[in-house]
Design a protein around this motif. Structure first.
Motif, PDB file in Angstrom:
ATOM      1  N   LEU A   1     -36.284  77.683  60.368  1.00 57.73           N
ATOM      2  CA  LEU A   1     -36.377  76.501  61.202  1.00 57.73           C
ATOM      3  C   LEU A   1     -35.792  75.262  60.530  1.00 57.73           C
ATOM      4  O   LEU A   1     -35.490  74.292  61.181  1.00 57.73           O
ATOM      5  N   THR A   2     -35.645  75.291  59.223  1.00 57.80           N
ATOM      6  CA  THR A   2     -35.105  74.130  58.511  1.00 57.80           C
ATOM      7  C   THR A   2     -33.586  74.147  58.615  1.00 57.80           C
ATOM      8  O   THR A   2     -32.888  74.566  57.706  1.00 57.80           O
TER       9      THR A   2
ATOM     10  N   LEU B   1     -41.682  70.389  54.750  1.00 59.72           N
ATOM     11  CA  LEU B   1     -41.778  70.548  56.203  1.00 59.72           C
ATOM     12  C   LEU B   1     -40.447  71.050  56.762  1.00 59.72           C
ATOM     13  O   LEU B   1     -39.401  70.929  56.129  1.00 59.72           O
ATOM     14  N   SER B   2     -40.504  71.596  57.961  1.00 57.92           N
ATOM     15  CA  SER B   2     -39.294  72.081  58.626  1.00 57.92           C
ATOM     16  C   SER B   2     -38.730  70.990  59.531  1.00 57.92           C
ATOM     17  O   SER B   2     -39.464  70.369  60.302  1.00 57.92           O
TER      18      SER B   2
ATOM     19  N   CYS C   1     -40.643  69.635  62.778  1.00 57.14           N
ATOM     20  CA  CYS C   1     -40.970  70.558  63.865  1.00 57.14           C
ATOM     21  C   CYS C   1     -42.002  71.593  63.431  1.00 57.14           C
ATOM     22  O   CYS C   1     -42.250  72.564  64.144  1.00 57.14           O
ATOM     23  N   SER C   2     -42.598  71.387  62.274  1.00 54.93           N
ATOM     24  CA  SER C   2     -43.702  72.230  61.821  1.00 54.93           C
ATOM     25  C   SER C   2     -44.960  71.378  61.766  1.00 54.93           C
ATOM     26  O   SER C   2     -44.908  70.159  61.916  1.00 54.93           O
ATOM     27  N   ASP C   3     -46.092  72.009  61.584  1.00 55.32           N
ATOM     28  CA  ASP C   3     -47.378  71.305  61.548  1.00 55.32           C
ATOM     29  C   ASP C   3     -47.425  70.362  60.335  1.00 55.32           C
ATOM     30  O   ASP C   3     -47.261  70.801  59.194  1.00 55.32           O
TER      31      ASP C   3
END
Length: 229
Positions: free
Chosen positions: A6-7, A166-167, A189-191
């Protein structure tokens, strides 16, 4: 988009001045003037302290390091802003953004710790003036500055690691003129819950500890002044 990774963001777009392109030249000149005044002012203070033998005291020793840190703090952000205004290029690479965030938080935290060290220096000078130069020896002064840098570095590493672990995917537009924490968290876009808790606790810890230390030393100084009247 690759679901296994996702990154996908490799660069960010700084949107701080994109809505006012007609002001770019004026803003460039304003930022340049403030930057030169800050750099030359702090540099002049450091040179003056080094050249004047009467200023070779712990207080001015810490003040010179605070001036150097202030120049570093300013140089982390302002050159990027000037380059952006001069060229109209708002793109900043992922690595550059991470580096900017790291050095920004390092300088910010170290300045806070240096201010606490300076309050301790003033407390020693007032509470025990006869032994001031012995207590605040050159070795101790360097150790205090080094301690402030280590504390600032540890906090910076923690916050940078939490933020850039984080992503970031698809949306890469930072609604600011440098890589600031709130703007970066909005793009993740990640928690971000765990990262935000750690970052907030770390940031508040630095502010709270330094504020309390400074207040305690200054309250003791006020008490000593009042008792001597």
């Amino acid at each position: 988009m690759d679901n296994n990774n996702l990154t996908t963001v490799t660069e960010f777009i700084l949107m701080g001045f994109t809505d006012y392109p007609e002001w770019e030249i004026s803003l460039f000149l304003v930022f340049l003037c403030f930057y030169l005044v800050t750099i030359l002012g702090n540099l002049g203070m450091v040179i003056l302290i080094q050249m004047n033998l009467q200023l070779q005291t712990p207080m001015y020793f810490f003040l010179s390091h605070l001036s150097v840190m202030d120049d570093c703090y300013t140089s982390v952000i302002t050159p990027q802003i000037l380059a952006m205004l001069a060229t109209g290029k708002e793109v900043i690479s992922y690595g550059h953004c991470a580096s900017q965030f790291f050095f920004f938080t390092f300088c910010e935290s170290t300045e806070c710790f240096l201010l606490s060290v300076m309050s301790y220096d003033r407390y020693v000078a007032i509470s025990n003036p006869l032994l001031y130069t012995v207590t605040m020896s050159p070795k101790k002064c360097w150790n205090l500055v080094l301690g402030a840098c280590i504390c600032g570095l540890s906090g910076s590493i923690q916050r940078t690691t939490c933020t850039f672990s984080l992503s970031f995917c698809e949306d890469n537009k930072i609604n600011f003129f440098f890589c600031d924490l709130p703007s970066l968290l909005k793009l993740a876009c990640s928690d971000t819950t765990n990262a935000e808790i750690i970052i907030v606790l770390c940031g508040n810890f630095v502010i709270l500890v330094n504020t309390l230390v400074t207040l305690i030393f200054y309250m003791h100084m006020i008490k000593l002044k009042m008792s001597s009247l």
